[in-house]
Design a protein around this motif. Sequence first.
Motif, mmCIF file in Angstrom:
data_model
loop_
_atom_site.group_PDB
_atom_site.id
_atom_site.type_symbol
_atom_site.label_atom_id
_atom_site.label_comp_id
_atom_site.label_asym_id
_atom_site.label_seq_id
_atom_site.Cartn_x
_atom_site.Cartn_y
_atom_site.Cartn_z
ATOM 1 N N HIS A 163 26.498 -26.837 4.635
ATOM 2 C CA HIS A 163 26.958 -26.880 3.246
ATOM 3 C C HIS A 163 26.654 -28.236 2.602
ATOM 4 O O HIS A 163 26.331 -28.309 1.407
ATOM 5 C CB HIS A 163 28.464 -26.610 3.178
ATOM 6 C CG HIS A 163 28.833 -25.167 3.325
ATOM 7 N ND1 HIS A 163 29.439 -24.653 4.451
ATOM 8 C CD2 HIS A 163 28.676 -24.113 2.483
ATOM 9 C CE1 HIS A 163 29.650 -23.354 4.295
ATOM 10 N NE2 HIS A 163 29.189 -23.002 3.115
ATOM 11 N N TYR A 187 30.781 -22.113 -0.884
ATOM 12 C CA TYR A 187 31.231 -22.515 0.457
ATOM 13 C C TYR A 187 31.749 -21.263 1.164
ATOM 14 O O TYR A 187 32.778 -20.709 0.819
ATOM 15 C CB TYR A 187 32.328 -23.567 0.374
ATOM 16 C CG TYR A 187 32.412 -24.427 1.612
ATOM 17 C CD1 TYR A 187 31.740 -25.644 1.671
ATOM 18 C CD2 TYR A 187 33.119 -24.014 2.736
ATOM 19 C CE1 TYR A 187 31.788 -26.447 2.796
ATOM 20 C CE2 TYR A 187 33.174 -24.808 3.875
ATOM 21 C CZ TYR A 187 32.514 -26.020 3.899
ATOM 22 O OH TYR A 187 32.556 -26.803 5.034
ATOM 23 N N VAL A 207 33.397 -28.336 -2.824
ATOM 24 C CA VAL A 207 32.515 -28.324 -1.658
ATOM 25 C C VAL A 207 32.764 -29.563 -0.794
ATOM 26 O O VAL A 207 32.889 -29.464 0.429
ATOM 27 C CB VAL A 207 31.028 -28.253 -2.087
ATOM 28 C CG1 VAL A 207 30.119 -28.415 -0.873
ATOM 29 C CG2 VAL A 207 30.738 -26.932 -2.787
#
Length: 528
Positions: A163, A187, A207
């Motif tokens: 991520h 996410y 995030v």
Amino acid sequence: CRFTCTKAIYFGCETRVLINNEIFMRSYIFIVLLFSTLFIGCESFLSEVPDDRTELKDVESIKALLVSAYPEGHYMLQGEWMSDNADDKGTWQVSVYPQMQEEAYKWEENTTNDYDSPTKYWDACYRAIAAANHALEAIDNLGNTPELQPYRGEALVARAYAHFMLVNFWGKHYNPATMASDLGVAYVEKTEKEALVIYTRNTVKEVYEFIERDLTEGLPLLRDNAYDVAKYHFTKAAGAAFAARYYLYRGDSWDKVQAYCTEVLGEGTGYKDLLRNYTQNYLPVSSNVIEYMKLYTNYGEPAILLLTNGVSIWWRAESFSRYGLSLSKKNEIFPDNDPVCGGKLIYPIFGAAPTYVLYKSYEYFKNTYPGSTTGRPYVFCVAFSMEEVALNRAEAYTMTKDYDKALADINLFLSTRITSYNPTSHTVTLEKIKRFYGEQKNGVELEPWYKDQIDADQMLVLKYITDLKRREFCSEGMRWFDVKRFNIEVTHKEYGTQNKYILTKDDPRRLLQVPVTAVSYGMEPNPR
């Protein structure tokens, strides 16, 4: 009998998801349940397990799955072509995937699905996230027992890493003033029970918060002895290196950057033997390109903290590319002598004008089947290294005005990059840095979000460290992240003309465009 079946097929270290016998994950971020079957009718279909290797029923099966929790794709070429490391070497230069190269060089939207393209890397990251999520689900189903904890830690940190890479390519850089509204990436934290799931994008703030949560939970669980070959996994050192990069990119937790870097390096400068030794190990084999390339990503290299492997034409495209390290860029990035300390640099650079190559990858070719002449190229990438950790700590020390410690890390680093290094004449001081970057006005302008919080001396040292990183990680794609976090303006020239392409600090093209198929299914694109 009508049904739609969804299953994953697990071939050793390779996981692919199929729907109706076709590859599903292309440029889409919805992720299919790894070994579920969705159906209408034919209940007896579920009474048979098509392949018992798809069952995550013990430690070994989870351990095997986590090999796929790292992106099987690479970002190095895109990062280089978009950054100020690249130059146009002319139309006569034979190129591999010329369309992809031109799109990257001109910051145009990616229209290809070639190896090393943004679409491929997007897919690779979300496939890695899917593997991590399935491992976490299986660990919970197995009772989250003590022997599973190292793999839980690995899955959490690997999920955070994928991520993190996604948000740093497709989202704006971390900025407390705007991150609550800036678009990040989706996410993904759970396995999917449906064949089609459409995600909305989280903000950059969200995030980064999710990444920190996964890091905070996962890092203490990591155990180096849990892996057969530790450098292919997040060990404690690799995890700390990732955490240091994470907080460095945030720019608001310098004490944490220092702490995580020191966890890897130890106190002081006793880590010299853990840096790449160019004089002893690399220069002797520099006449043999193949051996040199293999050495750079050899798991036995002490400087390597984490190696990832993925489908890539990095070596081919670097060797046959219209855009890249030209003569002028070579002279700009790799002067004969370091401009501050004055020592002669020893980076081996291959090729001749107008094209030069650093050769930091070796291509391994995997045949489709034994005896086949077709297959896919794979290369290893150094995801984290001791050199990055050392320079990151120097940067963090600079931001807290601890110049003595920052210069100690800088000078130790340079002692392994300078021929016949002399600690008396080659030692870098604050005065030398100020003279070159201040009085002579050298270096590009850096404008991090916290620029108003640092003084002139800090900025000058920061410029030097950024230039050291640019040189050290040239051809590895890392420069692009500094372009984004420091809001560096980039100018690309067109060979043989007066045409220029300029990427200003506020240019929306600094964010890669979301793959077209994700947009077609409702994913919000980046503004243009």
